[in-house]
Write an enzyme that holds these catalytic residues in place. Structure first.
Site, short mmCIF file in Angstrom:
data_model
loop_
_atom_site.label_atom_id
_atom_site.label_comp_id
_atom_site.label_asym_id
_atom_site.label_seq_id
_atom_site.Cartn_x
_atom_site.Cartn_y
_atom_site.Cartn_z
N ASP A 81 0.82 -1.21 0.00
CA ASP A 81 0.00 0.00 0.00
C ASP A 81 0.86 1.27 0.00
O ASP A 81 1.85 1.36 0.73
CB ASP A 81 -0.90 -0.03 1.25
N GLY A 179 -6.75 8.68 7.69
CA GLY A 179 -6.74 8.89 9.14
C GLY A 179 -8.12 9.15 9.70
O GLY A 179 -9.14 8.70 9.16
N HIS A 206 -9.68 5.36 -1.17
CA HIS A 206 -8.80 5.43 0.01
C HIS A 206 -9.49 6.28 1.08
O HIS A 206 -10.36 7.09 0.79
CB HIS A 206 -7.47 6.07 -0.36
#
Length: 283
Positions: A81, A179, A206
């Site tokens: 990744d 995050g 993502h």
């Protein structure tokens, strides 16, 4: 069984679900993800970040996953990744990763194309799939530093980028962030629809952690086939470790008893994400 990203995502695109992709690096995460995915008959993508592969890390991780993958009846992709280091990418390919992502999203278009094509040329020799990113997903890196400003994917650049690079999957920027979110995101579904109409390859989201369920599922219905997830698992693991400390205060537990709270909370989170991406019974 180990398969390539290409094999997993083509079916997902045709049947309008997504495959959950979890970053992991240790046995507690790897085993819990795989056992839970098999229970739900879901294909799964195990992702590893560059910094987890330094030193002997690459041998630890690949030996664990390749050693057990054949015991599972679900499709499993082993994916590198957000990689930028060509040496680590090459080592991952040589050590049995079935897909890699080159992240040139912060680079000018032409440089992103050139670097991605270099990775594709390396990977194709070994039958390894390649994911790349066009546009840029902002947020926080794993070390807490800024991941830069969000740049939405330009739909008009997609066909050219895929044609020039030969990639198998494309990560797009439509409003998510890496995050933990500081405010609720609003995904640009109209932009996604436009991109999906033009893209010859499956699309990747993502920053899936913390994104509202209805928005994720809307994105999947409109072309997303892989959803990256990590922050939610880190939070679940921390909650489990806190509970494990409380167990240790009361008794002198065996190691499996000590890890059980973390595994239980992780399992519940993984079940939630499999339901979110609608991948149950798709193996």
């Amino acid at each position: 069984m180990l398969v390539t990203l290409n094999e997993i995502l083509k079916k997902a695109r045709e049947e309008h679900y997504a495959v959950p992709a979890f970053d992991c690096m240790e046995d507690v995460l790897i085993r819990t993800i795989l056992d839970t995915a098999e229970e739900k008959k879901s294909p799964i993508i195990l992702m590893v970040l560059e910094h987890d592969l330094v030193g002997k890390g690459i041998k630890y991780i690949t030996s664990m996953i390749k050693g057990v993958a054949g015991e599972y009846k679900i499709p499993i992709a082993l994916h590198l990744d957000h990689a930028t280091n060509f040496e680590i990418i090459e080592k991952a390919i040589e050590n049995g990763f079935t897909s890699v992502m080159y992240d040139g999203s912060m680079l000018p278009f032409d440089e992103n194309v050139a670097n991605t094509k270099k990775v594709v040329d390396m990977a194709k020799k070994k039958g390894v799939s390649v994911e790349a990113e066009l546009g840029h997903v902002a947020g926080k890196e794993i070390d807490g530093t800024s991941a830069g400003e969000t740049m939405l994917t330009d739909a008009e650049e997609v066909v050219k980028f895929v044609s020039l690079t030969g990639i198998d999957a494309l990560a797009v920027s439509i409003g998510t962030a890496h995050g933990v979110y500081v405010s609720t995101p609003e995904l640009k579904i109209d932009r996604l629809i436009e991109i999906n109409k033009l893209s010859p390859v499956p699309l990747v989201l993502h920053g899936g952690s913390g994104t509202p369920l209805d928005q994720v599922q809307n994105a999947i219905k409109n072309g997303i086939t892989k959803v990256n997830l990590y922050a939610d698992l880190r939070i679940a693991l921390m909650e489990g470790m806190k509970k494990a400390v409380e167990v240790q205060k009361r008794i002198d537990p065996l190691p499996d008893e000590l890890f059980k709270p973390a595994k239980d909370i992780l399992k519940n989170k993984i079940l939630e994400k499999i339901d979110m991406v609608m991948s149950e019974n798709r193996a």
